[in-house]
Write an enzyme that holds these catalytic residues in place. Structure first.
Site, PDB file in Angstrom:
ATOM      1  N   TYR A  16       0.868  -1.169   0.000  1.00  0.00           N
ATOM      2  CA  TYR A  16       0.000   0.000   0.000  1.00  0.00           C
ATOM      3  C   TYR A  16       0.905   1.219   0.000  1.00  0.00           C
ATOM      4  O   TYR A  16       1.819   1.308   0.842  1.00  0.00           O
ATOM      5  CB  TYR A  16      -0.883   0.046   1.243  1.00  0.00           C
ATOM      6  CG  TYR A  16      -2.033  -0.932   1.269  1.00  0.00           C
ATOM      7  CD1 TYR A  16      -3.147  -0.765   0.459  1.00  0.00           C
ATOM      8  CD2 TYR A  16      -2.010  -2.020   2.145  1.00  0.00           C
ATOM      9  CE1 TYR A  16      -4.209  -1.654   0.500  1.00  0.00           C
ATOM     10  CE2 TYR A  16      -3.063  -2.920   2.195  1.00  0.00           C
ATOM     11  CZ  TYR A  16      -4.160  -2.728   1.377  1.00  0.00           C
ATOM     12  OH  TYR A  16      -5.208  -3.614   1.416  1.00  0.00           O
ATOM     13  N   HIS A  71     -10.973  -7.020  -4.137  1.00  0.00           N
ATOM     14  CA  HIS A  71     -10.591  -6.991  -2.723  1.00  0.00           C
ATOM     15  C   HIS A  71     -11.404  -7.994  -1.908  1.00  0.00           C
ATOM     16  O   HIS A  71     -11.756  -7.749  -0.753  1.00  0.00           O
ATOM     17  CB  HIS A  71     -10.756  -5.584  -2.148  1.00  0.00           C
ATOM     18  CG  HIS A  71      -9.663  -5.161  -1.220  1.00  0.00           C
ATOM     19  ND1 HIS A  71      -8.619  -4.357  -1.601  1.00  0.00           N
ATOM     20  CD2 HIS A  71      -9.434  -5.443   0.079  1.00  0.00           C
ATOM     21  CE1 HIS A  71      -7.818  -4.140  -0.565  1.00  0.00           C
ATOM     22  NE2 HIS A  71      -8.297  -4.802   0.466  1.00  0.00           N
ATOM     23  N   ARG A 128      -9.068 -16.337   1.607  1.00  0.00           N
ATOM     24  CA  ARG A 128      -9.785 -16.834   2.777  1.00  0.00           C
ATOM     25  C   ARG A 128      -9.599 -18.331   3.026  1.00  0.00           C
ATOM     26  O   ARG A 128      -9.395 -18.722   4.187  1.00  0.00           O
ATOM     27  CB  ARG A 128     -11.272 -16.499   2.659  1.00  0.00           C
ATOM     28  CG  ARG A 128     -11.596 -15.014   2.860  1.00  0.00           C
ATOM     29  CD  ARG A 128     -13.098 -14.778   2.795  1.00  0.00           C
ATOM     30  NE  ARG A 128     -13.464 -13.390   3.023  1.00  0.00           N
ATOM     31  CZ  ARG A 128     -13.646 -12.490   2.057  1.00  0.00           C
ATOM     32  NH1 ARG A 128     -13.469 -12.844   0.775  1.00  0.00           N
ATOM     33  NH2 ARG A 128     -14.002 -11.245   2.351  1.00  0.00           N
ATOM     34  N   LYS A 187      -2.828  -4.704  -8.372  1.00  0.00           N
ATOM     35  CA  LYS A 187      -3.885  -5.574  -7.859  1.00  0.00           C
ATOM     36  C   LYS A 187      -5.148  -4.744  -7.603  1.00  0.00           C
ATOM     37  O   LYS A 187      -5.101  -3.739  -6.886  1.00  0.00           O
ATOM     38  CB  LYS A 187      -3.445  -6.246  -6.560  1.00  0.00           C
ATOM     39  CG  LYS A 187      -4.501  -7.146  -5.922  1.00  0.00           C
ATOM     40  CD  LYS A 187      -3.945  -7.798  -4.655  1.00  0.00           C
ATOM     41  CE  LYS A 187      -4.967  -8.729  -4.013  1.00  0.00           C
ATOM     42  NZ  LYS A 187      -6.115  -7.996  -3.445  1.00  0.00           N
ATOM     43  N   GLY A 223     -13.282 -15.739  -4.591  1.00  0.00           N
ATOM     44  CA  GLY A 223     -14.287 -16.781  -4.630  1.00  0.00           C
ATOM     45  C   GLY A 223     -13.825 -18.134  -5.123  1.00  0.00           C
ATOM     46  O   GLY A 223     -14.640 -19.036  -5.306  1.00  0.00           O
TER      47      GLY A 223
END
Length: 379
Positions: A145, A269, A324, A245, A302
């Site tokens: 960042y 994100h 995740r 990204k 996903g």
């Protein structure tokens, strides 16, 4: 090969990434669960990321020669054992005491790339020292960042270079945080002992004082938001390739090519910034078409099955990133859990390739997803 420290053992009966998620929920408190699992606002994009992959059919092909097949791909001059990379996820010690170290050990052991977050809860040097000596590891990249203080950002980039990171992944889709209702309901806070250790010493840059009627966002925070000019500045201070990204719009993809980006990551994100943004599976083919092969395009969001990985490759991705699910494995079984997540995805990818007649990922094309795709009419 690196030794994978085992703080926990895998529970019996875990055969899918969904099983890992169920186990993780039993190990994470409400605070950590809200942070890792939640999305922005009504979580429409969070759900769409998953359903968009489900909606794409894979058309099986039969009687094709498959012996000697493999999952290898080339990316930024390296040959990877498979196209699965661990996405940057902040504050992984919220999930497990070993945090990013366990994640990196697992990635190295399974030949997966890993992208370390700027907001990691373990120092970037410690992670690099742990995995760089492993000859079977995948790429090691540092997610960045841009900070308000350019001097601090430059020093952070120099640290990443000195530590041995091979690319910078600049997140460009979060000039402000998303409206994360689930985190606000949980009253999310970092517990003692968990912090963005690589940002230690960063001083906040004061925003201009607001006049009556001005916006704290537009007239305050966004004074420091990065622009395309900052991409040029970042490239001028580093020898590392810079990937962007968070690109979804084809126009931004074309501008990234013009700006000399080394690669793009199609990402929203994880559904954590702009709710109702398009699912990454929908945006991916548009971005791939826009760049016309000028640079590699990766995708996250996903991905929960090996079939999803194959679909992404068929749509033109060079690799995929998984966030995740790796955290779910980490939460209940440490590095061994992350390694199992990666192993499941790779095994499922091989199975999907075999059942669609793909000996290698070079065989994956849009024809896998559309039986009427013109390029496949010759076969």
């Amino acid at each position: 090969m690196n030794h994978i420290p085992a703080r926990h053992q895998l529970s019996p009966g875990i055969v899918s990434l969904a099983d890992h998620e169920q186990q993780a929920r039993q190990h994470l408190d409400d605070n950590a669960w809200a942070y890792f699992s939640g999305g922005a606002a009504d979580e429409i994009t969070l759900r769409a990321n998953r359903s968009a992959w489900d909606a794409l059919p894979l058309w099986p092909r039969v009687l094709r020669p498959l012996a000697g097949g493999h999952t290898r791909v080339s990316l930024l001059g390296r040959t990877l054992a498979h196209p699965i990379v661990l996405a940057p996820v902040a504050f992984q010690r919220l999930a497990h005491p070993d945090g990013e170290l366990a994640m990196a050990y697992a990635a190295a052991a399974l030949g997966a790339g890993v992208v370390l977050s700027t907001q990691a809860s373990v120092s970037l040097e410690a992670v690099a020292q742990a995995v760089l000596p492993d000859p079977g590891r995948g790429p090691l990249w540092f997610q960045l960042y841009l900070q308000n203080d350019r001097g601090f950002t430059q020093a952070l980039v120099q640290r990443a270079e000195a530590a041995g990171y091979e690319a910078l992944v600049l997140t460009v889709d979060a000039p402000s945080s998303g409206v994360r209702d689930r985190e606000r309901r949980a009253g999310f806070r970092l517990p003692p002992g968990v912090s963005p250790v690589n940002l230690a010493g960063l001083q906040a840059t004061p925003s201009p004082p607001l006049r009556p009627g001005q916006s704290a966002l537009f007239d305050g925070l966004l004074h420091h938001a990065p622009t395309w000019d900052d991409i040029a500045w970042l490239q001028s201070i580093t020898r590392l390739p810079v990937l962007l990204k968070g690109v979804l719009h084809p126009a931004d993809a074309r501008q990234a090519v013009a700006a000399g980006a080394a690669g793009l990551i199609v990402s929203n994100h994880g559904g954590r910034t702009l709710d109702t943004a398009p699912a990454t599976a929908s945006a991916l083919p548009r971005v791939v078409q826009a760049v016309g092969g000028a640079l590699p395009v990766l995708v996250d969001g996903g991905i929960r099955r090996g079939t999803d990985v194959l679909k992404a490759m068929a749509l033109g991705a060079s690799a995929v990133l998984v966030g995740r699910p790796a955290v779910w494995g980490l939460a209940h079984a440490g590095a061994a859990g992350v390694a199992h997540v990666l192993r499941l995805l790779r095994d499922e990818l091989e199975n999907a390739m075999a059942l669609t007649g793909c000996a290698t990922l070079a065989d994956a094309s849009p024809a896998l997803l559309d039986a009427d795709f013109t390029a496949d009419r010759r076969s």
